[in-house]
Structures are given as C-alpha cells and as structure tokens.
Design a protein around this motif. Structure first.
Motif, PDB file in Angstrom:
ATOM      1  N   MET A   1     -69.727  56.551 -14.018  1.00  0.00           N
ATOM      2  CA  MET A   1     -70.412  55.254 -14.102  1.00  0.00           C
ATOM      3  C   MET A   1     -71.354  55.109 -12.916  1.00  0.00           C
ATOM      4  SD  MET A   1     -68.812  51.417 -14.454  1.00  0.00           S
ATOM      5  CE  MET A   1     -68.013  51.463 -12.867  1.00  0.00           C
ATOM      6  N   THR A   2     -72.612  54.834 -13.184  1.00  0.00           N
ATOM      7  CA  THR A   2     -73.612  54.703 -12.132  1.00  0.00           C
ATOM      8  C   THR A   2     -73.537  53.327 -11.474  1.00  0.00           C
ATOM      9  OG1 THR A   2     -75.317  53.823 -13.592  1.00  0.00           O
ATOM     10  CG2 THR A   2     -75.130  56.237 -13.439  1.00  0.00           C
ATOM     11  N   LEU A   3     -74.237  53.180 -10.337  1.00  0.00           N
ATOM     12  CA  LEU A   3     -74.285  51.890  -9.658  1.00  0.00           C
ATOM     13  C   LEU A   3     -74.930  50.829 -10.544  1.00  0.00           C
ATOM     14  CD1 LEU A   3     -73.898  50.181  -7.134  1.00  0.00           C
ATOM     15  CD2 LEU A   3     -76.112  51.009  -6.299  1.00  0.00           C
ATOM     16  N   THR A   4     -75.958  51.221 -11.293  1.00  0.00           N
ATOM     17  CA  THR A   4     -76.615  50.271 -12.211  1.00  0.00           C
ATOM     18  C   THR A   4     -75.625  49.767 -13.252  1.00  0.00           C
ATOM     19  OG1 THR A   4     -78.744  51.364 -11.924  1.00  0.00           O
ATOM     20  CG2 THR A   4     -78.483  49.968 -13.867  1.00  0.00           C
ATOM     21  N   HIS A   5     -74.838  50.693 -13.826  1.00  0.00           N
ATOM     22  CA  HIS A   5     -73.829  50.292 -14.804  1.00  0.00           C
ATOM     23  C   HIS A   5     -72.815  49.338 -14.172  1.00  0.00           C
ATOM     24  CE1 HIS A   5     -74.638  54.110 -17.351  1.00  0.00           C
ATOM     25  NE2 HIS A   5     -75.336  53.083 -17.799  1.00  0.00           N
ATOM     26  N   ALA A   6     -72.409  49.634 -12.933  1.00  0.00           N
ATOM     27  CA  ALA A   6     -71.422  48.793 -12.254  1.00  0.00           C
ATOM     28  C   ALA A   6     -71.957  47.377 -12.046  1.00  0.00           C
ATOM     29  CB  ALA A   6     -71.032  49.418 -10.917  1.00  0.00           C
ATOM     30  N   VAL A   7     -73.213  47.279 -11.618  1.00  0.00           N
ATOM     31  CA  VAL A   7     -73.826  45.955 -11.407  1.00  0.00           C
ATOM     32  C   VAL A   7     -73.911  45.186 -12.720  1.00  0.00           C
ATOM     33  CG1 VAL A   7     -75.954  44.766 -10.755  1.00  0.00           C
ATOM     34  CG2 VAL A   7     -75.117  46.660  -9.356  1.00  0.00           C
ATOM     35  N   LEU A   8     -74.333  45.872 -13.787  1.00  0.00           N
ATOM     36  CA  LEU A   8     -74.438  45.219 -15.097  1.00  0.00           C
ATOM     37  C   LEU A   8     -73.070  44.786 -15.612  1.00  0.00           C
ATOM     38  CD1 LEU A   8     -77.139  47.464 -16.827  1.00  0.00           C
ATOM     39  CD2 LEU A   8     -77.418  45.134 -15.942  1.00  0.00           C
ATOM     40  N   LEU A   9     -72.066  45.615 -15.390  1.00  0.00           N
ATOM     41  CA  LEU A   9     -70.712  45.241 -15.807  1.00  0.00           C
ATOM     42  C   LEU A   9     -70.216  44.026 -15.022  1.00  0.00           C
ATOM     43  CD1 LEU A   9     -68.850  48.649 -16.282  1.00  0.00           C
ATOM     44  CD2 LEU A   9     -69.265  46.910 -18.022  1.00  0.00           C
ATOM     45  N   PHE A  10     -70.496  43.995 -13.725  1.00  0.00           N
ATOM     46  CA  PHE A  10     -70.068  42.858 -12.905  1.00  0.00           C
ATOM     47  C   PHE A  10     -70.740  41.571 -13.368  1.00  0.00           C
ATOM     48  CE2 PHE A  10     -70.543  40.203  -9.028  1.00  0.00           C
ATOM     49  CZ  PHE A  10     -69.197  39.973  -8.785  1.00  0.00           C
ATOM     50  N   LEU A  11     -72.057  41.634 -13.601  1.00  0.00           N
ATOM     51  CA  LEU A  11     -72.783  40.462 -14.086  1.00  0.00           C
ATOM     52  C   LEU A  11     -72.316  40.076 -15.493  1.00  0.00           C
ATOM     53  CD1 LEU A  11     -76.395  41.318 -12.843  1.00  0.00           C
ATOM     54  CD2 LEU A  11     -74.783  39.680 -11.854  1.00  0.00           C
ATOM     55  N   GLY A  12     -72.069  41.097 -16.329  1.00  0.00           N
ATOM     56  CA  GLY A  12     -71.537  40.816 -17.656  1.00  0.00           C
ATOM     57  C   GLY A  12     -70.168  40.165 -17.583  1.00  0.00           C
ATOM     58  N   GLY A  13     -69.368  40.578 -16.587  1.00  0.00           N
ATOM     59  CA  GLY A  13     -68.063  39.946 -16.400  1.00  0.00           C
ATOM     60  C   GLY A  13     -68.188  38.487 -16.018  1.00  0.00           C
ATOM     61  N   ILE A  14     -69.140  38.170 -15.140  1.00  0.00           N
ATOM     62  CA  ILE A  14     -69.358  36.761 -14.777  1.00  0.00           C
ATOM     63  C   ILE A  14     -69.756  35.954 -16.012  1.00  0.00           C
ATOM     64  CG2 ILE A  14     -70.841  35.181 -13.464  1.00  0.00           C
ATOM     65  CD1 ILE A  14     -70.964  37.270 -11.263  1.00  0.00           C
ATOM     66  N   GLY A  15     -70.701  36.512 -16.790  1.00  0.00           N
ATOM     67  CA  GLY A  15     -71.106  35.829 -18.023  1.00  0.00           C
ATOM     68  C   GLY A  15     -69.959  35.709 -19.005  1.00  0.00           C
ATOM     69  N   GLY A  16     -69.168  36.776 -19.141  1.00  0.00           N
ATOM     70  CA  GLY A  16     -68.020  36.732 -20.040  1.00  0.00           C
ATOM     71  C   GLY A  16     -66.979  35.737 -19.575  1.00  0.00           C
ATOM     72  N   GLY A  17     -66.736  35.676 -18.257  1.00  0.00           N
ATOM     73  CA  GLY A  17     -65.776  34.711 -17.740  1.00  0.00           C
ATOM     74  C   GLY A  17     -66.213  33.284 -17.984  1.00  0.00           C
ATOM     75  N   LEU A  18     -67.508  33.021 -17.801  1.00  0.00           N
ATOM     76  CA  LEU A  18     -68.037  31.682 -18.072  1.00  0.00           C
ATOM     77  C   LEU A  18     -67.895  31.321 -19.541  1.00  0.00           C
ATOM     78  CD1 LEU A  18     -71.281  31.631 -15.899  1.00  0.00           C
ATOM     79  CD2 LEU A  18     -69.389  29.999 -15.737  1.00  0.00           C
ATOM     80  N   THR A  19     -68.393  32.205 -20.424  1.00  0.00           N
ATOM     81  CA  THR A  19     -68.336  31.894 -21.858  1.00  0.00           C
ATOM     82  C   THR A  19     -66.906  31.864 -22.369  1.00  0.00           C
ATOM     83  OG1 THR A  19     -68.668  34.235 -22.402  1.00  0.00           O
ATOM     84  CG2 THR A  19     -70.619  32.852 -22.321  1.00  0.00           C
ATOM     85  N   GLY A  20     -66.040  32.700 -21.787  1.00  0.00           N
ATOM     86  CA  GLY A  20     -64.648  32.711 -22.222  1.00  0.00           C
ATOM     87  C   GLY A  20     -63.912  31.451 -21.829  1.00  0.00           C
ATOM     88  N   SER A  21     -64.084  31.001 -20.585  1.00  0.00           N
ATOM     89  CA  SER A  21     -63.360  29.822 -20.118  1.00  0.00           C
ATOM     90  C   SER A  21     -63.999  28.521 -20.589  1.00  0.00           C
ATOM     91  CB  SER A  21     -63.264  29.822 -18.585  1.00  0.00           C
ATOM     92  OG  SER A  21     -64.552  29.873 -18.006  1.00  0.00           O
ATOM     93  N   MET A  22     -65.225  28.595 -21.128  1.00  0.00           N
ATOM     94  CA  MET A  22     -65.879  27.397 -21.662  1.00  0.00           C
ATOM     95  C   MET A  22     -65.798  27.308 -23.179  1.00  0.00           C
ATOM     96  SD  MET A  22     -69.321  27.068 -19.328  1.00  0.00           S
ATOM     97  CE  MET A  22     -69.757  25.468 -20.017  1.00  0.00           C
ATOM     98  N   GLY A  23     -65.798  28.454 -23.863  1.00  0.00           N
ATOM     99  CA  GLY A  23     -65.830  28.387 -25.317  1.00  0.00           C
ATOM    100  C   GLY A  23     -65.119  29.502 -26.046  1.00  0.00           C
ATOM    101  N   GLY A  24     -64.444  30.398 -25.317  1.00  0.00           N
ATOM    102  CA  GLY A  24     -63.687  31.448 -25.984  1.00  0.00           C
ATOM    103  C   GLY A  24     -64.529  32.576 -26.540  1.00  0.00           C
ATOM    104  N   LEU A  25     -65.699  32.836 -25.954  1.00  0.00           N
ATOM    105  CA  LEU A  25     -66.600  33.861 -26.495  1.00  0.00           C
ATOM    106  C   LEU A  25     -66.834  34.995 -25.496  1.00  0.00           C
ATOM    107  CD1 LEU A  25     -69.158  31.446 -28.164  1.00  0.00           C
ATOM    108  CD2 LEU A  25     -67.640  33.012 -29.363  1.00  0.00           C
ATOM    109  N   ALA A  26     -65.850  35.281 -24.652  1.00  0.00           N
ATOM    110  CA  ALA A  26     -66.035  36.272 -23.593  1.00  0.00           C
ATOM    111  C   ALA A  26     -66.369  37.656 -24.130  1.00  0.00           C
ATOM    112  CB  ALA A  26     -64.778  36.352 -22.719  1.00  0.00           C
ATOM    113  N   SER A  27     -65.651  38.114 -25.160  1.00  0.00           N
ATOM    114  CA  SER A  27     -65.812  39.490 -25.643  1.00  0.00           C
ATOM    115  C   SER A  27     -67.211  39.756 -26.188  1.00  0.00           C
ATOM    116  CB  SER A  27     -64.779  39.798 -26.731  1.00  0.00           C
ATOM    117  OG  SER A  27     -63.481  39.847 -26.187  1.00  0.00           O
ATOM    118  N   VAL A  28     -67.868  38.712 -26.641  1.00  0.00           N
ATOM    119  CA  VAL A  28     -69.214  38.902 -27.176  1.00  0.00           C
ATOM    120  C   VAL A  28     -70.181  39.295 -26.062  1.00  0.00           C
ATOM    121  CG1 VAL A  28     -71.071  37.794 -28.482  1.00  0.00           C
ATOM    122  CG2 VAL A  28     -68.705  37.260 -29.010  1.00  0.00           C
TER     123      VAL A  28
END
Length: 250
Positions: A1-28
C-alpha cells in the motif's frame, strides 16, 4: 500500500465515520476506498468490517448523552446483533460478495424511503400500549451487516426510527452501537479465517474513529426532520448510483 493509498484510506475513513454515525452509510464510502487501494472485493469486504468496529467506539464516545439510559435496549439488540453478525460472516465466507450486488442498493433505497415516510409508517405500524416487535428485523439486518455491511446501517436506523418514539439522535446512537456488536462477531471470524488486510484496516479505522466521534455532535445540532429527509434522499441517490454500476458491470 502506497502513501497515497494510505492518505485516501484515512480520509475515506473520516468520511465513512461521519456518514456512518450520522446516517448509517459508512460502507458506501469505506468499501470503495479499499477497492481503490487495490484490495480484491472479498478481502476489501472483510477488511471493511474489521475497520468499521472503530465507528461504534467513536460514535459511543460522541453520543454519551444520547446513550444514557439505553443500556438494556442496547444489550437486548446487541445479543441479536452478535448472532446475526456471526451468521452473516459465515455466509460471506461461503459465497462471493458479488452475489448481493443488486440487493445492496435495494436495501439502501428501502431505508431511505422508510426515513422519508416515517410518519405514515409509524401511524400504520405502532399501536398504543403495544411494544413493536423489532427483534426479527434487527436479526435480519445484522446478518446482512456481517455479510456485506453497505445499507445495513441505514436500514437499522430506519427500522428503529419507525418503531421508536425517541429523538433521531438517540435512535441513531443506539443503531451505531448495536451494529458494532454485529461487527465484533464478524470481525473475530474474519481475523481467524479470512484474508484481512491489516495495514489498510488500521488506517481506515483511524479515520473512522475520528469521523464517527464528530458525527453525533452534528446530528445533535441538526433539526430532526430535515436531517431525516437529507439522509433519506442521500440513500436514494446512492442506491440509484449502485444500481447503475451493477447494470453496467459485465
């Protein structure tokens, strides 16, 4: 996994955590982030389930006010969630995740419609003095949560929202923690028997923990009806996009 992938995964995790804890749509958000890192679908699925455990912890920490006094209810639904999550995890390990590619958008759309039409559904479903039977619904949603995840959160939120009288913030907090029970069971099985990408799971989980800790505060500050409409419409848009993708795939 490259550094770019790691950064995108981290940002995707923040977005997933927000959408998951607000509306249950984290996996999307989180599942496509794992696919974009080059992880094959089944491995991405099980890695996603392991990573999303942190969403329950973050949301529980951010929802301390809403969760006060909900312990018995969470325990009751949590036992059902563990059982369903285990069944779903075993189902995934025996079948390809692509088998449900057309079911996922259907579940997301159903949850969105239930949130948009909550009031007439409540009038039809809830009877004075009668406790609505939610156990079977929680069990079936937990099975799907352990199997694939995408759509399970918004379906759980919609089911609890229709049956419960509490504000949406309380229902949402209970939903996220109950789905965490389902994820615990599935994650343990995946850790023992499935190809989890642990580095990707850790990076994604760190982002999810941050995002899910912020989400409850935003729910708390947002009027319930507009929030329910936004989540419902977002679910329908996502469902339409997933249907399109499923139809376009060979």
């Amino acid at each position: 996994m490259t550094l770019t992938h790691a950064v995108l995964l981290f940002l995707g995790g923040i977005g997933g955590g927000l959408t998951g804890s607000m509306g249950g749509l984290a996996s999307v958000v989180t599942y496509p982030a794992l696919l974009s890192a080059g992880i094959p679908p089944v491995a991405a699925n099980v890695t996603n389930t392991v990573a999303l455990l942190s969403t329950a912890f973050g949301a529980a920490a951010g929802s301390r006010v809403e969760l006060h006094g909900q312990g018995r209810r969470i325990a009751r639904h949590g036992v059902v969630g563990v059982t369903g999550g285990t069944a779903g995890a075993l189902l995934l390990m025996g079948t390809p995740s692509s088998a449900f590619e057309r079911v996922v958008p259907g579940l997301i759309a159903a949850g969105g419609l239930m949130l948009l039409f909550r009031e007439p559904l409540r009038a039809w479903y809830v009877r004075p003095g009668v406790r609505p039977p939610l156990g079977l619904a929680v069990f079936l949603i937990a099975i799907y949560g352990g199997y694939f995840g995408a759509g399970a959160g918004v379906m759980m939120l919609a089911a609890l929202s229709v049956a419960a009288v509490e504000p949406l913030a309380i229902t949402n907090a209970v939903k996220t923690v109950v789905l965490g029970f389902s994820n615990v069971a599935a994650a343990i099985l995946y850790a023992l028997l499935a190809p989890v990408h642990w580095t990707a799971a850790g990076v994604l989980a760190a982002g999810c923990l941050i995002g899910s800790g912020i989400g409850p505060a935003l729910v708390r500050r947002t009027p319930e009806r507009p929030l329910r409409v936004v989540i419902g419409l977002a679910a329908l848009v996502l469902a339409a996009a997933l249907w399109h993708d499923a139809g376009a795939s060979p």
